[in-house]
Design an enzyme around this catalytic site. Structure first.
Site: not given
Length: 257
Positions: A106, A203, A233
């Site tokens: 991320s 996601d 995610h």
């Protein structure tokens, strides 16, 4: 499995940055450094998976917590992206030797790419998981709407609900504005090593097109993006972690010694 070391290293402001490191076989292969996500820690599933993955293969591996995260010192709301990039460079410089493969989850993928650009002679390859490159500008700001943006400018912050059961979190206007000096997707990203990107089509937090934009921006000819149709995610299910292991193996196989 080799013994793991742990400790802290002081950032430029004296704040302790916590780390955990496991030495490998010392055979010249690149080591692995895990860069966690926004409000995550080195105790998460992907970080611990990477530690076990490296231990089984005799690879050096390092994971750490940014300031304001996990076991490190500092107050989250007083810190910005530049601080977290500095933390990644700190542990890369102080706690590793030779070429490294940076694995970023991320926000950690954004941090990893920035670290690679700052240390081109030290970073041999990159692996990104649900890469949230430029998320402050491309995702956070549009989500605020006009009223939320006006409130953030007036108060200097806004509290946002969390989808992961850990309560609301505060986003500061300083975080948004400081991150503009680190944006990547506005032009070419001059990294020449192998890159593997994983992203879930399901996601809800970071659209998979952010990873596609990063793949397009990177100048390396060896960039592959794997899309997981039902992936969220976190990409922390066993089958997702298997894909992560495969991606790291590919980069290890093609990275310069």
């Amino acid at each position: 499995m080799s013994d793991e070391e742990s400790g802290t290293v002081p950032a430029a402001d004296g704040t302790p940055v916590a780390w955990r490191r496991r030495a490998g076989a010392g055979d010249g292969r690149p080591g692995l450094v895990f860069c966690g996500g926004f409000r995550s820690s080195m105790a998460g599933e992907k970080a611990t998976f990477l530690d076990s993955f490296a231990a089984e293969r005799g690879l050096d591996v390092l994971r750490f917590d940014y300031r304001g995260h996990g076991a490190s010192g500092g107050v989250f709301t007083e810190l910005v992206l530049g601080d977290w990039i500095a933390d990644a460079l700190l542990v890369l410089d102080r706690l590793t030797e030779g070429p490294q493969i940076l694995v970023g989850s991320s926000m950690g993928a954004w941090v990893a790419v920035r670290a690679a650009l700052a240390r081109p002679d030290r970073v041999a390859g990159l692996v990104g998981i649900a890469a949230a490159t430029d998320f402050t500008e491309d995702l956070m700001l549009p989500a605020l709407g006009e009223m939320g943006l006006a409130r953030m400018r007036r108060d200097g912050f806004i509290d946002r609900p969390s989808a992961y059961g850990d309560g609301p979190y505060r986003i500061t206007w300083r975080l948004i504005t400081e991150a503009r000096s680190h944006l990547l997707l506005r032009g070419p990203v001059p990294f020449s090593g192998p890159v593997r990107l994983l992203h879930g089509l399901a996601d809800p937090d970071v659209p998979w097109r952010q990873s596609l934009r990063l793949a397009e921006a990177l100048t390396s000819p060896d960039v592959r993006l794997t899309l997981v149709k039902d992936g969220d995610h976190r990409l922390s299910r066993p089958q997702d972690l298997d894909l992560l292991g495969q991606a790291v193996e590919e980069v290890l196989g093609t990275a310069r010694p």
